[in-house]
Write a protein that holds these residues in place. Structure first.
Motif: not given
Length: 445
Positions: A227, A415, A255, A413, A417
């Motif tokens: 990510d 991830k 991602n 989108t 948080e």
């Protein structure tokens, strides 16, 4: 225009090499020859048609090729706008990894987050295996220029089957008393079965003209996960030209989110190769620009093999005289059957003076695929504005609410948080015009 950089390299080659590592030096001359042969791309070159690259490199910038010390302790002085994320925190000052103070981060055994130069000296075989293999200097002049001038940068290595639970946050600070050009290099290696989340935050600590070139190479092994979040909050005098190259092996996941909140001129390029079956990638982008800011995102996703999935969503909100550009190309090669790909680019021009250029493209050489693409350019919904005005909401607040709702699809989108929650706050502040410097930063006064 290229001649000033050719002369610079001819005159300073020995100095450049003496302050770097042999692995990085080994590819300099080839990059130099490739740059000399290509020169800067003009707007006639398809991938650069929306940004005048030569003009960006025209001014005279200083370069810290002799690696003079930058008097700053970022751990004490700098406060990023995305604090309290429980991240492992590192700093890159201009284009050098900051190592005067040992980071307090606790990383799993075998994980490396360090100076690229330092690791190239300590682990030359590991670096040589990956460095400058994806970022081909004969295919892009900016990559060639960065390769011939870069002396340091960042190296992130996650060994096989290691999961880095805590996100790694790297804050790139541009710091100088004179106009400055920096050439930053980043190498990311995520081995088979490994997982890592990276957050790169770009900031400019001084009110100078900065030109930053950045080349990122990311290798994502079989069944690995990366990510990568990139957040830019610089200022109107900053020029950023970033080229990101990613290679994914079978069943890997990537991602990537790029968020541009404050800038001058930004040009982001992403070249992503899906090299193993079952690989998945998601590319998302959010741009908020006003005044005369310019943001150009250019992506190529190469589906080399079958059974891979890609998704792209880029959203722009352009106000005043801002200019945006998005060009996305999905290439599905022969034999890449069962490919699934979706690309969307949606844009709002809040004024008549704002300009958006969009060019989504599909190039398909397989017959059993599911691919779609589309783009829209429009203004705020008049019916929604009228509805809110009828209920006592001011025009300014109604506009803000609509713009905020529009970009939220991208922010949601993310991830990570805490980052997602923080970005909701930052985006709202940006639309309100309140975001001009990072909270609590002792450098920006």
């Amino acid at each position: 225009m290229k001649n000033q950089y050719i002369e610079l390299y001819d005159e300073c080659r020995e100095m450049i090499c003496s302050h770097s590592a042999e692995v990085m030096n080994a590819v300099r001359d080839e990059a130099y020859e490739n740059f000399k042969g290509q020169g800067f791309p003009t707007k006639k070159v398809e991938r650069y048609k929306y940004t005048d690259i030569e003009k960006l490199f025209e001014p005279n910038y200083g370069l810290n090729l002799n690696r003079l010390d930058i008097p700053v302790n970022p751990y004490d002085a700098f406060r990023c706008d995305v604090p309290n994320l429980s991240t492992s925190l590192y700093f890159v000052v201009n284009d050098a990894f900051y190592k005067k103070i040992e980071p307090k981060a606790l990383l799993p055994e075998g994980v490396i987050v360090d100076s690229l130069k330092n690791q190239a000296e300590k682990n030359p075989d590991l670096i040589a295996k990956y460095y400058s293999k994806l970022a081909k200097t004969d295919e892009d002049a900016v990559t060639a220029l960065n390769t011939m001038l870069a002396q340091d940068g960042l190296f992130v290595y996650v060994p096989r089957n290691v999961v880095v639970d805590r996100a790694v946050q790297v804050i790139n600070i541009l710091r100088s008393d004179v106009d400055l050009m920096v050439n930053r290099r980043v190498l990311i290696v995520v081995e088979e079965g490994a997982e890592v989340k990276l957050l790169f935050c770009d900031h400019a600590a001084d009110n100078r003209n900065f030109l930053a070139t950045q080349v990122i190479e990311a290798y994502v092994g079989r069944n690995a996960s990366l990510d990568l979040y990139c957040l830019e909050e610089t200022h109107a005098k900053n020029v950023r030209v970033s080229n990101l190259y990613i290679d994914q092996e079978a069943d890997s996941r990537v991602n990537h989110n790029v968020i541009t909140l404050h800038n001058g001129v930004t040009r982001n390029r992403v070249d992503l190769s899906l090299s193993g079956e079952g690989a998945e990638c998601v590319l998302n982008g959010c741009v908020i620009a006003d005044k005369e800011q310019h943001v150009d995102n250019n992506t190529v996703i190469d589906h080399k093999v079958a059974h891979c999935t890609s998704s792209q969503l880029y959203k722009y909100v352009l106000d005043e005289k801002a200019t945006g550009a998005f060009a996305g190309r999905v290439l599905v090669r022969h034999g890449a059957q069962k490919t699934s790909s979706e690309m969307r680019n949606q844009n709002i021009c809040a004024t008549r003076e704002a300009r958006m250029f969009t060019q989504p493209m599909l190039e398909i050489y397989a017959d059993d695929v599911k691919c779609s693409h589309g783009s829209t350019v429009g203004q705020l919904n008049d019916a929604a504005m009228f509805y809110m005005r009828q209920r006592g909401i001011s025009e300014k607040e109604a506009k803000l609410l609509l713009e905020f709702a529009f970009v939220n699809e991208v922010i949601d989108t993310i991830k990570l948080e805490p980052l997602r929650d923080r970005l909701h706050h930052l985006v709202e502040k940006r639309f309100r015009g309140e975001l001009s410097k990072c909270e609590g930063c002792k450098l920006c006064k």
